[in-house]
Scaffold this active site. Sequence first.
Site, PDB file in Angstrom:
ATOM      1  N   GLN A  85       0.809  -1.218   0.000  1.00 27.12           N
ATOM      2  CA  GLN A  85       0.000   0.000   0.000  1.00 27.12           C
ATOM      3  C   GLN A  85       0.842   1.269   0.000  1.00 27.12           C
ATOM      4  O   GLN A  85       0.332   2.363  -0.249  1.00 27.12           O
ATOM      5  CB  GLN A  85      -0.950   0.016   1.204  1.00 27.12           C
ATOM      6  CG  GLN A  85      -0.281   0.217   2.552  1.00 27.12           C
ATOM      7  CD  GLN A  85       0.264  -1.068   3.152  1.00 27.12           C
ATOM      8  OE1 GLN A  85       0.372  -2.084   2.470  1.00 27.12           O
ATOM      9  NE2 GLN A  85       0.584  -1.030   4.434  1.00 27.12           N
ATOM     10  N   SER A  86       2.129   1.154   0.245  1.00 26.35           N
ATOM     11  CA  SER A  86       3.008   2.323   0.335  1.00 26.35           C
ATOM     12  C   SER A  86       3.178   2.985  -1.025  1.00 26.35           C
ATOM     13  O   SER A  86       3.628   2.340  -1.983  1.00 26.35           O
ATOM     14  CB  SER A  86       4.376   1.889   0.869  1.00 26.35           C
ATOM     15  OG  SER A  86       5.379   2.822   0.535  1.00 26.35           O
ATOM     16  N   PRO A  87       2.865   4.284  -1.154  1.00 28.36           N
ATOM     17  CA  PRO A  87       3.072   4.960  -2.441  1.00 28.36           C
ATOM     18  C   PRO A  87       4.512   4.875  -2.953  1.00 28.36           C
ATOM     19  O   PRO A  87       4.721   4.569  -4.134  1.00 28.36           O
ATOM     20  CB  PRO A  87       2.631   6.399  -2.154  1.00 28.36           C
ATOM     21  CG  PRO A  87       1.611   6.259  -1.067  1.00 28.36           C
ATOM     22  CD  PRO A  87       2.136   5.144  -0.188  1.00 28.36           C
TER      23      PRO A  87
END
Length: 291
Positions: A85-87
Amino acid sequence: MAINLNALREGPFESCFRTNCVHALSLLVFTRLRVDIWAFGTGQQYTAHQSTVVKLGNCIEGVTMVQSKFGNGGRMVPVLYYAPQSPPCRSVLMLARRIGLHLELKLMNEEELTAPAFLALNPQHTVPTLDDRGLVLSESRVILSYLASAYGNEADLYPRDYCARAVVDQRLQFDLGTFYQRVVDYFWPTLLFGASLEPMKKAKLEEALGWFESMLKYYQWAAGNHFTIADISLCVSVSQIDAFEFDLGAFPRVCAWFAKCKKELMPFGYEEINQAGANTLAGMFRANSKQ
């Protein structure tokens, strides 16, 4: 020094290969001499250098294990520690897809990020963290630059011309220090703690979007007339606020550029890597904003 695994297929080792295992080898130690491994059934050569050790399990490990450790033209496969989920992680994953780079992915949770072994690699205990044969890098935009330089074959993705590259670097730093930072400042207190959104921080984010809108006046893409790693980084940042339902209507150039980026990245995991991660964070944001 060369080990021909095909030769082991005959005689007493034939039954081992039927199960895709090499019982006779418990440990292969590749010394500083060059070692060439001809993997059984592939016709491909894999090369190791320096003091790499490949352990073949409890005396049993398939040739597929050797193949999994060597790729990318005979080089050890880079390891990426990440959270989906980390950009910043999403930008690295999409670049790897675009340049055809195989990564060994290590999914990290909060406990693993503070484990002694990971802290030894990255004292900041952040993701993404890349380990490419002992070269350990954090900060996604540095990783983008390194991978495009070391493994990329698109001349325009990270230009060699120092003037063109400087513009790409400037856009990456603008994303890191200004635009994405203001995204985090505005949305993350709500996302993580359920805090109320602050109008002053929204104004600062809109100011950064206005600056980006002005940059797009002169180029077809973020850093020139060709798609670059700066577009990947900035696209992920913009996609996240879009998923948060931030109104981009006042920035028509940003909207047009964003649509082009999505189309450009669609064959390289935009939906499954980027949009899925952005939607996950957006769901968390909406849940916490109702508290």
